[in-house]
Scaffold this motif. Structure first.
Motif, PDB file in Angstrom:
ATOM      1  N   LYS A  25       0.822  -1.205   0.000  1.00 38.29           N
ATOM      2  CA  LYS A  25       0.000   0.000   0.000  1.00 38.29           C
ATOM      3  C   LYS A  25       0.861   1.262   0.000  1.00 38.29           C
ATOM      4  O   LYS A  25       0.552   2.229  -0.670  1.00 38.29           O
ATOM      5  CB  LYS A  25      -0.909  -0.008   1.229  1.00 38.29           C
ATOM      6  CG  LYS A  25      -1.817   1.184   1.330  1.00 38.29           C
ATOM      7  CD  LYS A  25      -2.755   1.053   2.508  1.00 38.29           C
ATOM      8  CE  LYS A  25      -3.697   2.250   2.545  1.00 38.29           C
ATOM      9  NZ  LYS A  25      -4.687   2.122   3.604  1.00 38.29           N
ATOM     10  N   HIS A  26       1.944   1.258   0.765  1.00 39.69           N
ATOM     11  CA  HIS A  26       2.798   2.431   0.905  1.00 39.69           C
ATOM     12  C   HIS A  26       4.083   2.270   0.100  1.00 39.69           C
ATOM     13  O   HIS A  26       4.728   1.219   0.152  1.00 39.69           O
ATOM     14  CB  HIS A  26       3.121   2.669   2.387  1.00 39.69           C
ATOM     15  CG  HIS A  26       1.905   2.941   3.192  1.00 39.69           C
ATOM     16  ND1 HIS A  26       1.494   2.108   4.206  1.00 39.69           N
ATOM     17  CD2 HIS A  26       0.977   3.926   3.113  1.00 39.69           C
ATOM     18  CE1 HIS A  26       0.378   2.587   4.734  1.00 39.69           C
ATOM     19  NE2 HIS A  26       0.039   3.691   4.082  1.00 39.69           N
ATOM     20  N   PHE A  27       4.449   3.339  -0.604  1.00 42.41           N
ATOM     21  CA  PHE A  27       5.603   3.312  -1.512  1.00 42.41           C
ATOM     22  C   PHE A  27       6.453   4.560  -1.339  1.00 42.41           C
ATOM     23  O   PHE A  27       5.948   5.606  -0.917  1.00 42.41           O
ATOM     24  CB  PHE A  27       5.127   3.238  -2.965  1.00 42.41           C
ATOM     25  CG  PHE A  27       4.407   1.973  -3.294  1.00 42.41           C
ATOM     26  CD1 PHE A  27       5.070   0.898  -3.873  1.00 42.41           C
ATOM     27  CD2 PHE A  27       3.052   1.841  -3.022  1.00 42.41           C
ATOM     28  CE1 PHE A  27       4.395  -0.274  -4.174  1.00 42.41           C
ATOM     29  CE2 PHE A  27       2.370   0.665  -3.318  1.00 42.41           C
ATOM     30  CZ  PHE A  27       3.059  -0.388  -3.893  1.00 42.41           C
ATOM     31  N   ILE A  28       7.729   4.437  -1.701  1.00 45.23           N
ATOM     32  CA  ILE A  28       8.667   5.552  -1.715  1.00 45.23           C
ATOM     33  C   ILE A  28       9.315   5.604  -3.095  1.00 45.23           C
ATOM     34  O   ILE A  28       9.679   4.565  -3.648  1.00 45.23           O
ATOM     35  CB  ILE A  28       9.765   5.381  -0.643  1.00 45.23           C
ATOM     36  CG1 ILE A  28       9.151   5.403   0.754  1.00 45.23           C
ATOM     37  CG2 ILE A  28      10.828   6.475  -0.763  1.00 45.23           C
ATOM     38  CD1 ILE A  28      10.152   5.165   1.859  1.00 45.23           C
ATOM     39  N   VAL A  29       9.473   6.810  -3.631  1.00 45.99           N
ATOM     40  CA  VAL A  29      10.196   6.983  -4.891  1.00 45.99           C
ATOM     41  C   VAL A  29      11.689   6.884  -4.570  1.00 45.99           C
ATOM     42  O   VAL A  29      12.223   7.685  -3.803  1.00 45.99           O
ATOM     43  CB  VAL A  29       9.874   8.343  -5.544  1.00 45.99           C
ATOM     44  CG1 VAL A  29      10.719   8.541  -6.790  1.00 45.99           C
ATOM     45  CG2 VAL A  29       8.397   8.436  -5.883  1.00 45.99           C
ATOM     46  N   THR A  30      12.354   5.872  -5.131  1.00 50.48           N
ATOM     47  CA  THR A  30      13.765   5.637  -4.815  1.00 50.48           C
ATOM     48  C   THR A  30      14.715   6.057  -5.921  1.00 50.48           C
ATOM     49  O   THR A  30      15.921   6.135  -5.690  1.00 50.48           O
ATOM     50  CB  THR A  30      14.015   4.154  -4.482  1.00 50.48           C
ATOM     51  OG1 THR A  30      13.597   3.360  -5.594  1.00 50.48           O
ATOM     52  CG2 THR A  30      13.264   3.742  -3.229  1.00 50.48           C
TER      53      THR A  30
END
Length: 74
Positions: A25-30
């Motif tokens: 559900k939760h994401f980070i732009v890496t």
């Protein structure tokens, strides 16, 4: 498409999938991926799921689709 997203501020930004898949559900732009030749502007990003660490690339403009992505963690 209602979210205003600025490409320069995407790196390390947080996103919530409106419809989670596999409990992701939760994401980070890496990563920010520029086309060849460099300097032509941002084309794609790499998103990483916080729970599973699975990552995938997608066109950065898809984050503007508020039916799929919400800015921040909710």
């Amino acid at each position: 498409m209602s979210a205003r997203v600025q490409p320069a501020k995407l790196l390390h930004s947080k996103w919530t999938a409106v419809t989670p898949v596999n409990r992701e559900k939760h994401f980070i732009v890496t990563a920010l991926i520029e086309p060849e030749p460099p300097g032509a502007g941002l084309e794609r990003i790499t998103l990483e799921a916080v729970l599973t660490r699975r990552s995938f690339d997608l066109p950065w403009r898809e984050l503007q689709d508020s039916s799929r992505w919400l800015q921040g963690w909710r």
